[in-house]
Enzyme design. Structure first.
Site, PDB file in Angstrom:
ATOM      1  N   TYR A 105      80.728  40.505  31.954  1.00  0.00           N
ATOM      2  CA  TYR A 105      80.652  41.795  32.642  1.00  0.00           C
ATOM      3  C   TYR A 105      80.208  42.832  31.614  1.00  0.00           C
ATOM      4  O   TYR A 105      80.693  42.849  30.487  1.00  0.00           O
ATOM      5  CB  TYR A 105      82.036  42.169  33.191  1.00  0.00           C
ATOM      6  CG  TYR A 105      82.108  43.569  33.757  1.00  0.00           C
ATOM      7  CD1 TYR A 105      81.926  43.806  35.115  1.00  0.00           C
ATOM      8  CD2 TYR A 105      82.343  44.667  32.924  1.00  0.00           C
ATOM      9  CE1 TYR A 105      81.977  45.092  35.640  1.00  0.00           C
ATOM     10  CE2 TYR A 105      82.392  45.959  33.437  1.00  0.00           C
ATOM     11  CZ  TYR A 105      82.219  46.158  34.793  1.00  0.00           C
ATOM     12  OH  TYR A 105      82.262  47.424  35.299  1.00  0.00           O
ATOM     13  N   GLU A 193      76.044  48.951  36.081  1.00  0.00           N
ATOM     14  CA  GLU A 193      76.923  47.786  35.936  1.00  0.00           C
ATOM     15  C   GLU A 193      76.110  46.496  36.066  1.00  0.00           C
ATOM     16  O   GLU A 193      75.277  46.375  36.968  1.00  0.00           O
ATOM     17  CB  GLU A 193      77.986  47.838  37.037  1.00  0.00           C
ATOM     18  CG  GLU A 193      79.088  46.817  36.899  1.00  0.00           C
ATOM     19  CD  GLU A 193      80.072  46.920  38.063  1.00  0.00           C
ATOM     20  OE1 GLU A 193      81.203  47.389  37.834  1.00  0.00           O
ATOM     21  OE2 GLU A 193      79.713  46.548  39.191  1.00  0.00           O
TER      22      GLU A 193
END
Ligand code: GDP
Ligand code: MN
Length: 388
Positions: A105, A193
């Site tokens: 991530y 993101e």
């Protein structure tokens, strides 16, 4: 404003952030020229959590790709993050299936408590990051960025080490981190993101997903980005409100509120709730509003079929209450409003405005006192059945 994954990935490409080769389609016929191989079929909607909702499908061959595409295209997707709303799938993103060794991530966002940008990385890629933060906070690594010096390469290296990356993947990660930072600043983003950022079997880093949120207040500086707006993904009333420069947010209650000034609007909603009612919306018509805007605002709030009563709360500081009264009367006549309306007018020419409302013969309860007004509107909302 949100971007679609395919749009975000185009921006990534421009900044040399590696993404898989891809094809965007809006028609099944466009699939015919594709090579027969394994593909990932991804619904393009403004929401995360598509995988869990069946909006990301892994196809073994072209026949399956066509099958999945037919199932998705033209339908709506409800995801765990779309707030119960179905988002239209108008486009699909197709990518050759990647061989994933590891999922990470990576994001860049504004940490308001520090008033700094923060880069966040985690080994727990592909998962809901809020859950990771709650259940295994030690799995999340952060670097706070100094606004003067900007993101430094050593900071991205520290994140890379924390993720356990080795050799050339460390350099590649640094390159991605710095590019992400440039992209963030250049687009006035509020969030970027990559979840998951994957390490492929041949040890290349690749952004498999891409999410970009842009700061609406800075959009005027980015005409090219405004063109990427997809109104079909947005709440229809909120999109319409933007056109008339009304600050409008749909809520779940049945009492519509129309107020001038954001602070007064919040206070009005608080009072409605305190009286046992539930606001249907937040609506700030602005300090310097006029009759036309009031009329548009009326149309907007009654287009919500949940609404059973309307509370107008206008403080005439810059505006004159008689002009507002005129706008209310004009709007109610124009749209033949059949809902009870409670109006609280205070400030410049308030008496005159109230007199006009009283003389209009319309279903309006006028008052100068906000507590009484909120009590009245809650009572009216309970007693009305909307004729529709
Ligand atoms: P989201 O659910 O909306 O966040 O959509 P993502 O783009 O993150 O896709 C969901 C999941 O699908 C990812 O976390 C991956 O595990 C999986 N996925 C997506 N693309 C590929 C791919 O090319 N290969 C494989 N094996 N899995 C993929
Ligand atoms: Mn994702």
């Amino acid at each position: 404003m949100n971007l679609h994954e395919y749009q975000a990935k185009q921006l990534f490409s421009q900044y040399q952030i590696p993404v898989p080769p891809s094809k965007v389609i809006s028609d099944i016929a466009e699939l015919e020229q594709l090579p027969d191989q394994a593909w990932v079929v991804k619904a393009q909607v403004h929401s995360g959590g598509r995988g869990k909702a069946g909006g990301v499908k892994l196809a073994k061959n072209l026949a399956e790709t066509i099958d999945f595409s037919q199932q998705l295209l033209g339908t709506e997707l409800i995801t765990p993050q779309s707030g119960g709303k179905g988002l239209p799938i108008d486009k699909l993103l197709l990518e050759p299936l990647s061989d994933i060794a590891q999922e990470f991530y990576l994001s860049l966002l504004i940490d308001r408590s520090q008033a700094r940008l923060v880069m966040i990385a985690s080994k727990a890629g592909g998962m809901d990051i809020e859950t990771v933060a709650e259940q295994q906070p030690e799995a999340i690594f952060q670097q706070t960025i100094d606004p003067i010096s900007g993101l430094q390469a050593y900071q991205t290296r520290q994140l890379a080490f924390a993720l356990g990356l080795a050799d050339k993947a460390i350099n590649q990660f640094t390159h991605i981190g710095l590019a992400l930072y440039r992209l963030f600043l250049d687009t006035d983003a509020s969030l970027i993101e990559i979840n998951p950022l994957v390490l492929s079997k041949d040890l290349q880093l690749l952004a498999l997903d891409a999410k970009i949120n842009l700061d609406d207040n800075a959009l005027y500086r980015h005409p090219k980005l405004i063109e990427l707006r997809d109104l079909r993904q947005e709440d229809a009333r909120e999109a319409l409100a933007k056109q008339y420069q009304l600050n409008y947010i749909t809520l779940e209650g049945n009492i519509a509120c129309m107020v001038n000034g954001a602070g007064l609007a919040m206070a009005t909603m608080d009072l409605v709730k305190r009286q046992g009612g539930l606001p249907a919306n937040f609506l700030d018509v602005g300090g310097g509003t006029n009759a036309d805007r009031v009329a548009e605002a009326f149309k907007l709030i009654v287009s919500d079929s949940q609404v059973k009563a309307i509370l107008v709360n206008i403080f005439g500081g810059i505006v004159r209450c008689d002009l507002i009264a005129q706008g209310i009367i004009q709007a109610m006549q124009e749209i033949k409003l059949d809902l009870p309306v409670v109006v609280r007018l205070e400030g410049t020419n308030a008496k005159q405005g109230q007199q006009m409302l009283a003389d209009s013969g319309l279903k309006i309860t006028a008052t100068q006192d906000l507590s009484t007004a909120s009590q009245q509107v809650v009572a009216l909302a309970k007693g009305t059945d909307r004729i529709k």
